[in-house]
Scaffold this motif. Structure first.
Motif, mmCIF file in Angstrom:
data_model
loop_
_atom_site.group_PDB
_atom_site.id
_atom_site.type_symbol
_atom_site.label_atom_id
_atom_site.label_comp_id
_atom_site.label_asym_id
_atom_site.label_seq_id
_atom_site.Cartn_x
_atom_site.Cartn_y
_atom_site.Cartn_z
ATOM 1 N N GLY A 46 -12.630 -11.533 93.051
ATOM 2 C CA GLY A 46 -12.458 -10.161 92.588
ATOM 3 C C GLY A 46 -13.563 -9.684 91.655
ATOM 4 O O GLY A 46 -13.374 -8.708 90.932
ATOM 5 N N HIS A 47 -14.693 -10.365 91.685
ATOM 6 C CA HIS A 47 -15.779 -10.050 90.757
ATOM 7 C C HIS A 47 -17.103 -9.998 91.522
ATOM 8 O O HIS A 47 -17.526 -10.983 92.121
ATOM 9 C CB HIS A 47 -15.830 -11.122 89.662
ATOM 10 N N VAL A 48 -17.766 -8.841 91.529
ATOM 11 C CA VAL A 48 -19.068 -8.674 92.172
ATOM 12 C C VAL A 48 -20.075 -8.238 91.123
ATOM 13 O O VAL A 48 -19.856 -7.241 90.427
ATOM 14 C CB VAL A 48 -19.017 -7.627 93.309
ATOM 15 N N ARG A 49 -21.154 -8.982 91.000
ATOM 16 C CA ARG A 49 -22.213 -8.626 90.052
ATOM 17 C C ARG A 49 -23.401 -8.073 90.833
ATOM 18 O O ARG A 49 -23.898 -8.718 91.756
ATOM 19 C CB ARG A 49 -22.632 -9.838 89.229
ATOM 20 N N SER A 50 -23.849 -6.896 90.438
ATOM 21 C CA SER A 50 -24.959 -6.232 91.116
ATOM 22 C C SER A 50 -26.099 -6.003 90.136
ATOM 23 O O SER A 50 -25.935 -5.303 89.132
ATOM 24 C CB SER A 50 -24.497 -4.891 91.704
ATOM 25 N N ALA A 51 -27.251 -6.612 90.413
ATOM 26 C CA ALA A 51 -28.450 -6.380 89.605
ATOM 27 C C ALA A 51 -29.315 -5.366 90.348
ATOM 28 O O ALA A 51 -29.839 -5.659 91.430
ATOM 29 C CB ALA A 51 -29.214 -7.682 89.395
ATOM 30 N N LEU A 52 -29.446 -4.166 89.778
ATOM 31 C CA LEU A 52 -30.172 -3.077 90.420
ATOM 32 C C LEU A 52 -31.561 -2.924 89.810
ATOM 33 O O LEU A 52 -31.708 -2.865 88.584
ATOM 34 C CB LEU A 52 -29.419 -1.760 90.266
ATOM 35 N N GLY A 53 -32.567 -2.835 90.671
ATOM 36 C CA GLY A 53 -33.925 -2.528 90.232
ATOM 37 C C GLY A 53 -34.249 -1.105 90.631
ATOM 38 O O GLY A 53 -34.247 -0.761 91.819
ATOM 39 N N LEU A 54 -34.512 -0.232 89.646
ATOM 40 C CA LEU A 54 -34.707 1.196 89.889
ATOM 41 C C LEU A 54 -36.042 1.647 89.289
ATOM 42 O O LEU A 54 -36.344 1.340 88.138
ATOM 43 C CB LEU A 54 -33.566 1.999 89.265
ATOM 44 N N GLU A 55 -36.818 2.379 90.078
ATOM 45 C CA GLU A 55 -38.114 2.868 89.606
ATOM 46 C C GLU A 55 -37.905 3.712 88.346
ATOM 47 O O GLU A 55 -37.180 4.708 88.376
ATOM 48 C CB GLU A 55 -38.794 3.677 90.709
ATOM 49 N N TYR A 56 -38.550 3.315 87.267
ATOM 50 C CA TYR A 56 -38.216 3.857 85.956
ATOM 51 C C TYR A 56 -38.409 5.368 85.846
ATOM 52 O O TYR A 56 -37.481 6.097 85.472
ATOM 53 C CB TYR A 56 -39.050 3.170 84.869
ATOM 54 N N ASP A 57 -39.610 5.880 86.115
ATOM 55 C CA ASP A 57 -39.840 7.313 85.911
ATOM 56 C C ASP A 57 -38.991 8.166 86.836
ATOM 57 O O ASP A 57 -38.550 9.260 86.478
ATOM 58 C CB ASP A 57 -41.317 7.654 86.059
ATOM 59 N N LEU A 58 -38.714 7.640 88.050
ATOM 60 C CA LEU A 58 -37.849 8.364 88.980
ATOM 61 C C LEU A 58 -36.416 8.392 88.458
ATOM 62 O O LEU A 58 -35.722 9.413 88.551
ATOM 63 C CB LEU A 58 -37.910 7.706 90.356
ATOM 64 N N LEU A 59 -35.960 7.276 87.904
ATOM 65 C CA LEU A 59 -34.618 7.213 87.334
ATOM 66 C C LEU A 59 -34.470 8.204 86.187
ATOM 67 O O LEU A 59 -33.456 8.902 86.074
ATOM 68 C CB LEU A 59 -34.331 5.795 86.837
#
Length: 402
Positions: A46-59
């Motif tokens: 019941g536990h899902v860990r998601s590590a997201l990499g997001l382009e900084y200036d776009l974010l």
């Protein structure tokens, strides 16, 4: 063919080349396209860990605009322009509610019902292809009895007007299965129960779209075609290029080779100029006998010493292009064999598009060379000149960090 008719043909070819080069200019703009990276694991039931990499200036600009947070835009933009990773992370932390609202509304995990996300830890920063990326870890609480999970991503859509065709590359180890998937606007979600055929198609399509959207690689291929006199030459050149970039692509996927984008990207641009310039140099060297290049060939496999040297140059540059293909999927550490298979399928998608371009362009040039050697020479020379100039422009811009 009269001199006037020859001029008209060359003018048409030049117009086509100019149109291609003008269409290439938008690709120079940073952020024209973007890739989100998501690594999903399951620490427990019941536990899902998601590590997201997001382009900084776009974010920053997307989240600030979506939530009308002008302070985030000002502080985040200032930190980006300063190139200070600590300040960039601090700007996100100061406006974490805004950023979280934006991300969680567009990226989610379900298991029969929507799973509830909770942030785990602070924002951190990393570099991908020389571009700052923010890393956000989210913990999703899901029903413990779920047999499968579905992942959805609608981050950085075209409608925001900042980028086009954002892709989310997902790697996962969930539900006693591991694999990878590529999401975009047309295919925004996937299930961990997807078949191998579905995974194959996703990465095949991603590879094909990557080459079609990467004008630097297309121009390199055009330079190879323009400088090849017969089918055996372009087949040898394309095969050499394929073998070379496959080697470094696999080595990068296995974590055995890591080269910074600050080196790879300028060299890719330089390779375009050099391969195109090679054909121009051969024309200049032969001068009044330059048309012989279009109708004759000598040596083993029809290649003269200059032709074999050209293959060696293509192989060396192909090694660097392989690093560029690997960087397109954010390969910066050793990956599982499951994901490596998907990346090889990505490579197959690249090759199919490459062969399609050769089959469309080379026969036309070959027929022109055979029937009108002088016109064929002018045509290939014009293409090579335009491609070489574009490669040099890109090289200077990438060296200067523009």
């Amino acid at each position: 063919m009269s001199h006037a008719a020859r001029r008209r043909v060359c003018a048409v070819v030049a117009a086509v080349v100019v149109a291609v080069l003008l269409s290439a200019l938008p690709a120079l703009a940073h952020g024209f396209t973007s890739v989100v990276y998501a690594d999903l694991t399951s620490p427990g039931a019941g536990h899902v860990r998601s590590a997201l990499g997001l382009e900084y200036d776009l974010l920053v600009v997307s989240a600030a605009d979506a939530e009308k947070d002008d302070a985030l835009f000002r502080e985040g933009t200032a930190a980006f322009e300063a190139g200070d990773a600590a300040k960039q992370a601090a700007a996100l932390e100061a406006h974490s509610d805004t950023v979280l609202a934006y991300v969680t509304e567009r990226f989610g995990v379900t298991a029969g019902q929507a799973c509830t996300p909770v942030r785990d830890g602070d924002f951190t920063m990393e570099q991908r292809e020389g571009v700052p990326y923010a890393v956000l870890v989210l913990d999703y609480r899901c029903p413990a009895s779920a047999d499968a999970h579905e992942v959805h991503s609608g981050l950085f859509p075209d409608s925001e007007g900042y980028v086009r065709g954002t892709k989310t590359v997902v790697t996962y180890d969930l539900d006693l299965t591991s694999g990878s998937a590529a999401l975009d606007a047309k295919h925004p979600s996937f299930s961990t129960q997807q078949s191998w055929a579905e995974r194959f198609w996703e990465f095949f399509r991603l590879g094909a779209e990557h080459l079609l959207g990467g004008l630097d690689h297309i121009l390199f291929l055009l330079a190879l075609i323009a400088g090849s006199r017969r089918l055996r030459e372009i087949v040898l050149a394309a095969t050499t290029f394929t073998l070379a970039h496959s080697v470094t692509f696999i080595l990068a996927a296995l974590g055995l080779v890591q080269v910074p984008a600050s080196f790879v990207e300028p060299v890719i641009a330089l390779s375009i100029a050099v391969v195109a310039g090679w054909h121009l140099w051969r024309i200049w060297r032969r001068r009044s006998h330059a048309t012989d290049l279009e109708i004759a060939g000598h040596g083993h496999l029809g290649l003269d010493p200059a032709g074999w040297t050209r293959l060696a140059v293509v192989f060396c540059f192909g090694l660097v292009h392989g690093l560029g293909f690997a960087a397109a999927l954010g390969i910066d550490q050793a990956l599982s064999w499951t994901l490596l298979w998907s990346l090889l399928v990505f490579n197959v998608g690249i090759e199919v598009v490459q062969l399609s371009i050769i089959m469309l362009v080379f026969p036309v040039l070959a027929m022109l060379r055979r029937r009108r050697p002088v016109t064929g020479l002018w045509t290939t020379g014009t293409i090579a000149a335009g491609v070489s100039v574009m490669g040099l422009v890109w090289f200077v811009q990438r060296v200067l960090g523009v």
